[in-house]
Design a protein around this motif. Structure first.
Motif, PDB file in Angstrom:
ATOM      1  N   ASN A  29     -37.720  33.444 -16.188  1.00  0.00           N
ATOM      2  CA  ASN A  29     -37.591  32.852 -14.855  1.00  0.00           C
ATOM      3  C   ASN A  29     -38.051  31.398 -14.825  1.00  0.00           C
ATOM      4  O   ASN A  29     -38.369  30.866 -13.768  1.00  0.00           O
ATOM      5  N   THR A  30     -38.060  30.766 -15.991  1.00  0.00           N
ATOM      6  CA  THR A  30     -38.521  29.385 -16.111  1.00  0.00           C
ATOM      7  C   THR A  30     -37.378  28.502 -16.598  1.00  0.00           C
ATOM      8  O   THR A  30     -36.620  28.892 -17.482  1.00  0.00           O
ATOM      9  N   HIS A  31     -37.235  27.329 -15.991  1.00  0.00           N
ATOM     10  CA  HIS A  31     -36.182  26.396 -16.405  1.00  0.00           C
ATOM     11  C   HIS A  31     -36.361  26.030 -17.877  1.00  0.00           C
ATOM     12  O   HIS A  31     -37.464  25.725 -18.330  1.00  0.00           O
ATOM     13  N   THR A  32     -35.259  26.025 -18.605  1.00  0.00           N
ATOM     14  CA  THR A  32     -35.322  25.759 -20.044  1.00  0.00           C
ATOM     15  C   THR A  32     -35.859  24.361 -20.336  1.00  0.00           C
ATOM     16  O   THR A  32     -36.496  24.158 -21.373  1.00  0.00           O
ATOM     17  N   GLU A  33     -35.641  23.402 -19.422  1.00  0.00           N
ATOM     18  CA  GLU A  33     -36.133  22.050 -19.690  1.00  0.00           C
ATOM     19  C   GLU A  33     -37.663  22.003 -19.725  1.00  0.00           C
ATOM     20  O   GLU A  33     -38.244  21.174 -20.430  1.00  0.00           O
ATOM     21  N   ILE A  34     -38.317  22.890 -18.968  1.00  0.00           N
ATOM     22  CA  ILE A  34     -39.779  22.966 -19.017  1.00  0.00           C
ATOM     23  C   ILE A  34     -40.225  23.512 -20.365  1.00  0.00           C
ATOM     24  O   ILE A  34     -41.128  22.967 -21.010  1.00  0.00           O
ATOM     25  N   LEU A  35     -39.598  24.584 -20.807  1.00  0.00           N
ATOM     26  CA  LEU A  35     -39.925  25.165 -22.107  1.00  0.00           C
ATOM     27  C   LEU A  35     -39.667  24.168 -23.226  1.00  0.00           C
ATOM     28  O   LEU A  35     -40.490  23.995 -24.128  1.00  0.00           O
ATOM     29  N   ASP A  36     -38.520  23.497 -23.160  1.00  0.00           N
ATOM     30  CA  ASP A  36     -38.138  22.545 -24.208  1.00  0.00           C
ATOM     31  C   ASP A  36     -39.099  21.359 -24.256  1.00  0.00           C
ATOM     32  O   ASP A  36     -39.422  20.859 -25.343  1.00  0.00           O
ATOM     33  N   TYR A  37     -39.537  20.907 -23.086  1.00  0.00           N
ATOM     34  CA  TYR A  37     -40.395  19.723 -23.042  1.00  0.00           C
ATOM     35  C   TYR A  37     -41.708  19.977 -23.785  1.00  0.00           C
ATOM     36  O   TYR A  37     -42.120  19.175 -24.631  1.00  0.00           O
ATOM     37  N   TRP A  38     -42.371  21.105 -23.499  1.00  0.00           N
ATOM     38  CA  TRP A  38     -43.682  21.346 -24.105  1.00  0.00           C
ATOM     39  C   TRP A  38     -43.568  21.757 -25.568  1.00  0.00           C
ATOM     40  O   TRP A  38     -44.459  21.452 -26.369  1.00  0.00           O
ATOM     41  N   ALA A  39     -42.452  22.381 -25.936  1.00  0.00           N
ATOM     42  CA  ALA A  39     -42.210  22.635 -27.365  1.00  0.00           C
ATOM     43  C   ALA A  39     -42.048  21.313 -28.106  1.00  0.00           C
ATOM     44  O   ALA A  39     -42.540  21.149 -29.230  1.00  0.00           O
ATOM     45  N   MET A  40     -41.373  20.353 -27.463  1.00  0.00           N
ATOM     46  CA  MET A  40     -41.178  19.028 -28.062  1.00  0.00           C
ATOM     47  C   MET A  40     -42.510  18.293 -28.191  1.00  0.00           C
ATOM     48  O   MET A  40     -42.773  17.635 -29.200  1.00  0.00           O
ATOM     49  N   VAL A  41     -43.368  18.393 -27.164  1.00  0.00           N
ATOM     50  CA  VAL A  41     -44.686  17.748 -27.216  1.00  0.00           C
ATOM     51  C   VAL A  41     -45.476  18.271 -28.412  1.00  0.00           C
ATOM     52  O   VAL A  41     -46.076  17.497 -29.173  1.00  0.00           O
ATOM     53  N   ALA A  42     -45.483  19.584 -28.589  1.00  0.00           N
ATOM     54  CA  ALA A  42     -46.203  20.173 -29.719  1.00  0.00           C
ATOM     55  C   ALA A  42     -45.620  19.704 -31.049  1.00  0.00           C
ATOM     56  O   ALA A  42     -46.365  19.364 -31.983  1.00  0.00           O
TER      57      ALA A  42
END
Length: 203
Positions: free
Chosen positions: A43-56
């Motif tokens: 139930n979470t927008h993929t751009e949020i998931l992608d952003y923090w994966a990218m930060v890591a």
């Protein structure tokens, strides 16, 4: 070192680089970030998931995304709690605040987060609803959203890892009356948290 960071937004925060430096400090070695989408992975927008994966990835640290949905298979929920135990950086996303709080309580991840925060050399952070979850209560939404009138004060109790609550996404022209109303009705300290600011608590 124990550090807690509350902020409202990463997408609309011109100072997000400074916030990320606080979330991923040089003082901690072998860093591993666990990201918890507030309302569950699905139930979470993929751009949020992608952003923090990218930060890591950009900081070359370990990264795991875990689900807080209470209806997930027991092994998946066990995995989520184990990952929180192993992590030294935990970040909780924004989302729909009451369902998020309910999910954390039903899944037991609220207790996992509380236990995590008792450890040394950890960072705990949340943005928007995820930041509000870490305060004593989410009842600021009673003055922000009509839909919250149905909830009792008991139902709105949160993790209480700090002694004040926050007003996420605060804009003075838009929200000052609401903030004043909250302060006149409730004894809990409340701090406005605009999109371009953050709060850091060091223990």
């Amino acid at each position: 070192m124990r550090r807690l960071i509350l902020f409202s937004s990463f997408a609309f925060n011109p100072n997000i680089g400074e916030v990320i430096k606080k979330i991923i400090p040089e003082e901690i070695s072998d860093k591993h970030l666990v990201f918890i989408p507030a309302n569950g992975i699905h139930n979470t927008h993929t751009e949020i998931l992608d952003y923090w994966a990218m930060v890591a990835k950009n900081h070359q640290i370990g990264y795991t995304c875990v689900d807080n949905s209470p209806d997930q298979p027991p092994d998946d929920l066990k995995f989520a709690k184990q990952q929180i135990q192993k992590a030294n950086i935990v970040l909780i996303s924004g989302g729909d605040t009451y369902p998020m709080l309910s999910n954390f309580q039903k899944s037991g991840l609220d207790q996992a987060i509380i236990a995590y925060w008792r450890r040394e050399d950890v960072v705990l952070s949340g943005f928007s609803a995820g930041a509000l979850l870490l305060t004593p209560t989410i009842n600021v939404n009673k003055v922000r959203l009509e839909s919250y009138a149905k909830f009792s004060e008991e139902e709105l109790k949160a993790l209480h890892l700090v002694d004040f609550t926050i007003f996420p996404h605060y804009e003075e022209k838009k929200h000052k009356t609401m903030l004043d109303q909250y302060r006149s009705q409730y004894s809990t300290e409340i701090r406005p948290l605009p999109n371009d600011t953050h709060i850091v608590i060091e223990k």
